[in-house]
Enzyme design. Structure first.
Site, mmCIF file in Angstrom:
data_model
loop_
_atom_site.group_PDB
_atom_site.id
_atom_site.type_symbol
_atom_site.label_atom_id
_atom_site.label_comp_id
_atom_site.label_asym_id
_atom_site.label_seq_id
_atom_site.Cartn_x
_atom_site.Cartn_y
_atom_site.Cartn_z
ATOM 1 N N HIS A 1 -3.884 1.296 1.972
ATOM 2 C CA HIS A 1 -2.905 1.875 2.892
ATOM 3 C C HIS A 1 -2.697 3.369 2.654
ATOM 4 O O HIS A 1 -2.495 4.139 3.602
ATOM 5 C CB HIS A 1 -1.573 1.136 2.725
ATOM 6 C CG HIS A 1 -0.636 1.316 3.873
ATOM 7 N ND1 HIS A 1 -0.822 0.719 5.100
ATOM 8 C CD2 HIS A 1 0.520 2.035 3.982
ATOM 9 C CE1 HIS A 1 0.156 1.051 5.913
ATOM 10 N NE2 HIS A 1 0.991 1.848 5.264
ATOM 11 N N SER B 1 0.731 4.544 9.404
ATOM 12 C CA SER B 1 1.720 3.526 9.047
ATOM 13 C C SER B 1 2.874 3.513 10.046
ATOM 14 O O SER B 1 2.666 3.257 11.226
ATOM 15 C CB SER B 1 2.186 3.766 7.613
ATOM 16 O OG SER B 1 2.931 2.681 7.125
#
Length: 392
Positions: free
Chosen positions: A365, A160
């Site tokens: 994610h 990320s």
């Protein structure tokens, strides 16, 4: 402080403190303690950045030549790579003999120190975004590892914002393309052009939220051990109902719905470590990326932009400067690192970067760091990429 005030504070805080004591052990252990629990003594070092931040760097020595550095995402810490215990990326790498380093960025619980600034009293401490995470923090961390090991280059893995920091560093300080021989980007984030509700909804109201926080003088968000942070931890660590409320209803819409891979018992461990604090400016910068539809430096407004950049508009990062071998690993169900946005990034990176779309259709994610089957779906690809970097 009056006796009545003290009693009120105790009535509020004592139940919270007592409830938090019932959390799983791994929710309460720090990185070093978790390393010891899972069979790998951890070394700790202080990394000092050019602008004075002092960051804790963790190291588990290994026999395989060539260090591997891990960098976490926003409002996270190095803990994210070890809280899955024997299944975690840190322990898996260490078990295989890799020389593992896990870095931290400014502002989290391992990055709340500075040579001159106090995070509790100096707002200047919180004047940073993902730009500083790449330009200063990652720079200092890479240099420290190389100096400590005597190596000329390093392999890195980012998740990320940890990937965003890499794209900032490699595009603004091209000399680091020689120092990072290979970079595995898990859930890469550079463009946010194709996010959908509720993420897109939040980005649209982002300027209003920012103005509100700024009016209150709030620069630090979700500080570790703060009353707000402990309340969140309490609410979100009380069994299946809290799991449904906090993870399925509150977190999954922003990460991608995949409850199969993050079970309720482990969610209680997560809430002991995440969120680990960030700055208001960090969220603003990502909001600017989404609203401006470009991967660019922080937008200060025309006059301040001209003073800083000699341009009226903040310049885009020149991704064409990146020559490091990059591997992009993407989840089909990732609500933040959207496949279409990674395609934009991929088209702008030179040298035809490697690309891997995760097999499970629901891979989201958070699965890149916390899924209960990373060993089956993710790690084989990570290890094959590391080996390719080593021999190229």
């Amino acid at each position: 402080m009056s006796a009545i005030t003290i009693k009120v504070i105790l009535l509020i805080t004592l139940p919270v403190s007592l409830a938090l004591q019932t959390r799983p052990e791994d929710a309460k252990l720090n990185f070093t303690e978790l390393g010891a629990k899972y069979g790998h003594p951890v070394e700790e070092y202080d990394v000092v950045t050019e602008d004075g931040y002092i960051l804790t760097l963790f190291h588990i020595p290994g026999e395989i030549e060539g260090p591997v550095l891990l960098m976490h995402g926003i409002a996270d810490s190095a803990d994210t790579f070890i809280i899955r215990g024997n299944l975690s990326l840190v322990i898996t790498l260490a078990d295989k003999g890799y020389d593992v380093w896990a870095g931290n960025t400014r502002g989290n619980k391992y990055g709340r120190r500075h040579k001159y600034l106090n995070p509790d009293t100096d707002k200047e401490f919180w004047d940073f975004s993902f730009h500083e995470a790449g330009f200063y923090d990652l720079t200092a961390t890479v240099d420290y590892v190389l100096e400590s090991t005597g190596e000329e280059s390093i392999r890195t893995i980012g998740h990320s914002q940890g990937t965003t920091a890499h794209f900032v560093l490699l595009s603004t300080r091209p000399e680091y393309n020689e120092k990072i021989k290979g970079f595995i980007a898990l859930a890469p984030v550079a463009f946010l052009n194709n996010v959908i509700p509720p993420v897109s909804t939040v980005t649209k109201v982002g300027p209003v939220i920012n103005a509100f926080l700024k009016s209150l003088g709030i620069e630090e968000l979700l500080r570790d051990h703060s009353a707000a942070r402990e309340l969140i931890e309490l609410i979100c660590s009380q069994g299946i109902i809290s799991y449904a409320l906090c993870y399925i209803l509150a977190v999954s819409p922003f990460a991608g719905f995949d409850p199969k891979r993050i079970e309720s018992d482990f969610w209680e461990v997560i809430t002991g470590h995440y969120p680990a604090a960030t700055s208001r400016k960090s969220l603003v910068h990502f909001d600017q990326v989404a609203l401006g539809r470009r991967f660019a430096n922080y937008e200060y407004g025309p006059s301040e932009n001209f003073r800083r950049y000699k341009l009226l508009r903040a310049p885009s990062y020149n991704l064409g400067e990146i020559t490091t071998k990059v591997t992009l690993v993407v989840g089909q169900n990732d609500a933040l690192s959207r496949v279409k946005d990674v395609d934009i990034l991929r088209s702008l990176l030179p040298g035809d970067p490697k690309y891997h779309l995760m097999e499970p259709a629901l891979w989201n994610h958070l699965d890149f760091v916390w899924a209960n089957d990373m060993d089956k779906y993710l790690y084989p690809y990570i290890f094959s990429s590391l080996e390719e970097f080593e021999f190229e």
